[in-house]
Scaffold this motif. Structure first.
Motif, PDB file in Angstrom:
ATOM      1  N   TRP A   1       9.985 -11.689   7.279  1.00 49.03           N
ATOM      2  CA  TRP A   1       8.802 -11.906   6.429  1.00 49.03           C
ATOM      3  C   TRP A   1       8.866 -11.111   5.141  1.00 49.03           C
ATOM      4  CZ3 TRP A   1       6.017 -16.003   7.008  1.00 49.03           C
ATOM      5  CH2 TRP A   1       5.974 -16.622   8.262  1.00 49.03           C
ATOM      6  N   ARG A   2      10.028 -10.483   4.896  1.00 49.07           N
ATOM      7  CA  ARG A   2      10.221  -9.704   3.666  1.00 49.07           C
ATOM      8  C   ARG A   2       9.085  -8.710   3.441  1.00 49.07           C
ATOM      9  NH1 ARG A   2      12.429 -14.630  -0.092  1.00 49.07           N
ATOM     10  NH2 ARG A   2      13.665 -15.518   1.574  1.00 49.07           N
ATOM     11  N   ILE A   3       8.736  -8.046   4.533  1.00 49.98           N
ATOM     12  CA  ILE A   3       7.710  -7.016   4.477  1.00 49.98           C
ATOM     13  C   ILE A   3       8.317  -5.743   3.927  1.00 49.98           C
ATOM     14  CG2 ILE A   3       6.282  -5.521   5.967  1.00 49.98           C
ATOM     15  CD1 ILE A   3       5.247  -8.397   5.633  1.00 49.98           C
ATOM     16  N   TYR A   4       7.577  -5.082   3.051  1.00 50.10           N
ATOM     17  CA  TYR A   4       7.994  -3.767   2.579  1.00 50.10           C
ATOM     18  C   TYR A   4       7.441  -2.740   3.554  1.00 50.10           C
ATOM     19  CZ  TYR A   4       8.666   0.219  -0.507  1.00 50.10           C
ATOM     20  OH  TYR A   4       9.065   1.409  -1.041  1.00 50.10           O
TER      21      TYR A   4
ATOM     22  N   MET B   1       0.848  -1.174   0.000  1.00 50.22           N
ATOM     23  CA  MET B   1       0.000   0.000   0.000  1.00 50.22           C
ATOM     24  C   MET B   1       0.891   1.233   0.000  1.00 50.22           C
ATOM     25  SD  MET B   1      -1.190   2.676   1.987  1.00 50.22           S
ATOM     26  CE  MET B   1      -0.889   2.214   3.679  1.00 50.22           C
ATOM     27  N   LYS B   2       0.684   2.114  -0.965  1.00 49.64           N
ATOM     28  CA  LYS B   2       1.458   3.353  -1.010  1.00 49.64           C
ATOM     29  C   LYS B   2       0.508   4.540  -0.966  1.00 49.64           C
ATOM     30  CE  LYS B   2       5.610   1.620  -3.030  1.00 49.64           C
ATOM     31  NZ  LYS B   2       6.718   1.832  -3.944  1.00 49.64           N
ATOM     32  N   MET B   3       0.828   5.489  -0.109  1.00 47.81           N
ATOM     33  CA  MET B   3      -0.042   6.634   0.065  1.00 47.81           C
ATOM     34  C   MET B   3       0.780   7.896  -0.153  1.00 47.81           C
ATOM     35  SD  MET B   3      -2.606   7.022   3.227  1.00 47.81           S
ATOM     36  CE  MET B   3      -1.398   7.474   4.458  1.00 47.81           C
ATOM     37  N   ARG B   4       0.229   8.822  -0.914  1.00 49.96           N
ATOM     38  CA  ARG B   4       0.963  10.052  -1.204  1.00 49.96           C
ATOM     39  C   ARG B   4       0.038  11.248  -1.155  1.00 49.96           C
ATOM     40  NH1 ARG B   4       4.294   7.152  -0.446  1.00 49.96           N
ATOM     41  NH2 ARG B   4       6.020   6.423  -1.719  1.00 49.96           N
TER      42      ARG B   4
ATOM     43  N   THR C   1       3.462  -3.479   3.094  1.00 51.89           N
ATOM     44  CA  THR C   1       2.784  -4.650   2.547  1.00 51.89           C
ATOM     45  C   THR C   1       1.429  -4.791   3.220  1.00 51.89           C
ATOM     46  OG1 THR C   1       4.922  -5.714   2.276  1.00 51.89           O
ATOM     47  CG2 THR C   1       2.985  -7.161   2.211  1.00 51.89           C
ATOM     48  N   ALA C   2       0.385  -4.971   2.423  1.00 55.00           N
ATOM     49  CA  ALA C   2      -0.969  -4.942   2.981  1.00 55.00           C
ATOM     50  C   ALA C   2      -1.654  -6.304   2.969  1.00 55.00           C
ATOM     51  CB  ALA C   2      -1.812  -3.922   2.220  1.00 55.00           C
ATOM     52  N   SER C   3      -0.945  -7.352   2.601  1.00 52.62           N
ATOM     53  CA  SER C   3      -1.570  -8.679   2.599  1.00 52.62           C
ATOM     54  C   SER C   3      -1.549  -9.287   3.990  1.00 52.62           C
ATOM     55  CB  SER C   3      -0.820  -9.626   1.661  1.00 52.62           C
ATOM     56  OG  SER C   3      -0.836  -9.123   0.354  1.00 52.62           O
ATOM     57  N   VAL C   4      -2.531 -10.142   4.262  1.00 51.25           N
ATOM     58  CA  VAL C   4      -2.532 -10.927   5.488  1.00 51.25           C
ATOM     59  C   VAL C   4      -1.818 -12.241   5.168  1.00 51.25           C
ATOM     60  CG1 VAL C   4      -3.980 -12.152   7.141  1.00 51.25           C
ATOM     61  CG2 VAL C   4      -4.683  -9.895   6.297  1.00 51.25           C
ATOM     62  N   PHE C   5      -0.801 -12.567   5.943  1.00 48.05           N
ATOM     63  CA  PHE C   5      -0.082 -13.826   5.736  1.00 48.05           C
ATOM     64  C   PHE C   5      -0.766 -14.925   6.533  1.00 48.05           C
ATOM     65  CE2 PHE C   5       4.428 -11.979   4.745  1.00 48.05           C
ATOM     66  CZ  PHE C   5       3.877 -11.307   3.666  1.00 48.05           C
ATOM     67  N   LEU C   6      -0.858 -16.094   5.932  1.00 50.84           N
ATOM     68  CA  LEU C   6      -1.431 -17.250   6.620  1.00 50.84           C
ATOM     69  C   LEU C   6      -0.299 -18.191   7.002  1.00 50.84           C
ATOM     70  CD1 LEU C   6      -4.446 -17.854   4.204  1.00 50.84           C
ATOM     71  CD2 LEU C   6      -4.346 -16.443   6.270  1.00 50.84           C
ATOM     72  N   LEU C   7      -0.228 -18.525   8.276  1.00 48.29           N
ATOM     73  CA  LEU C   7       0.829 -19.424   8.760  1.00 48.29           C
ATOM     74  C   LEU C   7       0.200 -20.707   9.283  1.00 48.29           C
ATOM     75  CD1 LEU C   7       3.066 -17.004  10.894  1.00 48.29           C
ATOM     76  CD2 LEU C   7       2.736 -17.066   8.439  1.00 48.29           C
TER      77      LEU C   7
ATOM     78  N   PHE D   1       4.846 -20.212   6.369  1.00 47.11           N
ATOM     79  CA  PHE D   1       3.999 -19.507   5.409  1.00 47.11           C
ATOM     80  C   PHE D   1       3.179 -20.477   4.562  1.00 47.11           C
ATOM     81  CE2 PHE D   1       3.612 -17.720   1.072  1.00 47.11           C
ATOM     82  CZ  PHE D   1       2.901 -16.566   1.345  1.00 47.11           C
ATOM     83  N   GLU D   2       1.866 -20.241   4.504  1.00 43.91           N
ATOM     84  CA  GLU D   2       1.001 -21.093   3.679  1.00 43.91           C
ATOM     85  C   GLU D   2       0.344 -20.326   2.540  1.00 43.91           C
ATOM     86  OE1 GLU D   2       0.118 -24.234   3.473  1.00 43.91           O
ATOM     87  OE2 GLU D   2       1.086 -25.121   5.212  1.00 43.91           O
ATOM     88  N   GLY D   3       0.262 -19.009   2.667  1.00 45.96           N
ATOM     89  CA  GLY D   3      -0.395 -18.228   1.615  1.00 45.96           C
ATOM     90  C   GLY D   3      -0.751 -16.853   2.136  1.00 45.96           C
ATOM     91  N   THR D   4      -1.514 -16.117   1.329  1.00 45.52           N
ATOM     92  CA  THR D   4      -1.899 -14.764   1.739  1.00 45.52           C
ATOM     93  C   THR D   4      -3.386 -14.532   1.467  1.00 45.52           C
ATOM     94  OG1 THR D   4      -1.430 -13.828  -0.432  1.00 45.52           O
ATOM     95  CG2 THR D   4       0.357 -13.767   1.158  1.00 45.52           C
ATOM     96  N   ILE D   5      -3.920 -13.549   2.162  1.00 41.98           N
ATOM     97  CA  ILE D   5      -5.216 -12.985   1.796  1.00 41.98           C
ATOM     98  C   ILE D   5      -4.913 -11.561   1.365  1.00 41.98           C
ATOM     99  CG2 ILE D   5      -7.490 -12.265   2.625  1.00 41.98           C
ATOM    100  CD1 ILE D   5      -7.361 -14.594   4.634  1.00 41.98           C
ATOM    101  N   ALA D   6      -5.290 -11.222   0.144  1.00 43.18           N
ATOM    102  CA  ALA D   6      -4.966  -9.889  -0.388  1.00 43.18           C
ATOM    103  C   ALA D   6      -5.869  -8.837   0.237  1.00 43.18           C
ATOM    104  CB  ALA D   6      -5.120  -9.881  -1.902  1.00 43.18           C
ATOM    105  N   TYR D   7      -5.400  -7.588   0.195  1.00 44.40           N
ATOM    106  CA  TYR D   7      -6.211  -6.477   0.696  1.00 44.40           C
ATOM    107  C   TYR D   7      -7.519  -6.408  -0.085  1.00 44.40           C
ATOM    108  CZ  TYR D   7      -7.748  -1.767   1.807  1.00 44.40           C
ATOM    109  OH  TYR D   7      -8.493  -0.690   2.209  1.00 44.40           O
TER     110      TYR D   7
END
Lengths: 193, 196
Positions: free
Chosen positions: B141-144, A118-121, B160-166, B172-178
């Motif tokens: 978790w290589r989060i941005y 998510m990027k906000m500007r 990073t806005a995804s929910v990680f599933l463990l 790590f098993e997968g993600t739920i996207a925003y």
């Protein structure tokens, strides 16, 4: 020999792009809404949906409809506000500043998903409202960013804002405060179930 | 001609090797590659000041989300979504745990994060820590997560806005996207629970 080398080179570039795809693939996520510029026809359904939708506020050629804000969670010192601005005129206008007694600072922001980030500007030059079009600020995309809140946004209350446009001037609009995860103004089915 | 040909082939082989190496280096690990993605060692705290380490994520399947309280959109929405998913799962979701880790430890103290999270649901645990230790879990978790300065000393965070599933091993098993549809999210959680 040329053919062979070419084939091998193609194989290599395939491997390289396969590596790229492998990385991109896991990050391929739904691209969130960025700027939503919609045809004017859409502005009409606010009235159809009815309920307690406030009538659009008019300012010259501009019409401001569907205002709402989201309730803040405890210790959430920022909040998002949303409106649809329709320009019925033949010249573009621009939302240049926003103020509110509810916050020390209100900025015009865009939010976009880049992959799963998510990027906000802040939009330092404001937001253009093209002639004959509607621009919708909505969750996941463009929003009014209230910062340094003077108090929490409580569901059921109203947040007054003054929108100032380059040409049309200023107008005050009240944003009804909806639940913290509301997706749309009252009258629309906003809950994602 | 022959020299050129050998030279070209050598170049091709070298490129192929580089490409193969690059493929394995950049490949994002998924399930079945334990010990890489998410692996790390850190010492954090929950909202009550209780210890949180990499071992916290073992023993039960869980959702892991990284966010911050000065966040107008994604973070409150995701928290509310998690509450809805727990509701939908009902009893089935009892073994499932959930964590909200701040990417803004300077502003999100344990008390701040606790109030924030618990106002939405008692099923999600807020986690914070020193900037150094938070940096370790972000890197694991290589989060941005990047601070974006604004006016008057204010700043926002890109993250990073995804929910990680463990799974229950903390892998790590997968993600739920925003903003993924609730029905899809709940289905992913059911699958995660079935594996546990």
């Amino acid at each position: 020999m040329n053919k062979l080398s070419l084939g091998a080179a193609m194989g290599v570039s395939f491997l390289i792009s396969a590596a790229g795809i492998a990385q991109a693939h896991d990050h391929a996520q739904r691209v969130g809404g960025s700027a939503m510029v919609m045809a004017q026809a859409d502005a009409g359904d606010n009235k159809v949906a009815g309920m307690d939708m406030a009538a659009p506020v008019k300012l010259g050629d501009l019409e401001i409809s569907g205002p709402f804000a989201r309730a803040t969670l405890p210790n959430q010192p920022v909040a998002g506000g949303y409106v649809t601005i329709t320009n019925n005129g033949s010249a573009a206008d621009r939302l240049v500043s926003v103020t509110s007694p509810a916050a020390a600072m209100v900025q015009i922001h865009e939010m976009a998903m880049e992959g799963d980030v998510m990027k906000m500007r802040e939009l330092p030059d404001g937001l253009e409202i093209p002639a004959g079009q509607s621009v919708t600020l909505s969750p996941g995309g463009l929003h009014l960013m209230f910062m340094k809140l003077n108090g929490p946004f409580e569901q059921g209350s109203k947040v007054p804002v003054t929108l100032t446009f380059e040409k049309a001037g200023s107008v005050e609009v009240e944003l009804p405060v909806m639940p913290a995860n509301a997706e749309a103004p009252a009258g629309h089915d906003q809950m994602k179930m | 001609m022959r020299t050129i040909r050998i030279g070209l082939w050598a170049a091709v082989v070298a490129l192929a090797l580089i490409a193969t190496a690059a493929y394995f280096l950049v490949k994002v690990p998924g399930p079945g590659q334990p010990g890489t993605f998410g692996a790390g060692s850190y010492s954090l705290v929950d909202g009550n000041g209780g210890p949180v380490t990499e071992a916290t994520f073992k023993g039960a399947p869980s959702m892991l989300f990284f966010g911050y309280t000065h966040c107008p959109d994604v973070c409150p929405t995701t928290l509310s979504d998690m509450a809805v998913w727990f509701q939908e799962l009902g009893d089935e979701g009892k073994p499932l745990k959930a964590y909200f880790v701040t990417v803004d430890p300077e502003r999100d103290t344990p008390a701040v994060i606790k109030d924030y999270v618990s106002s939405v649901t008692d099923r999600v645990t807020g986690i914070t820590g020193t900037p150094e230790e938070i940096a370790k879990i972000i890197s694991a978790w290589r989060i941005y997560a990047k601070k974006v300065p604004g006016e008057d000393g204010e700043y926002t965070m890109d993250h990073t806005a995804s929910v990680f599933l463990l799974n229950s091993k903390g892998e790590f098993e997968g993600t739920i996207a925003y903003q993924e549809a609730s029905s899809v999210a709940v289905e992913k959680l059911r699958k995660l629970l079935a594996k546990a």
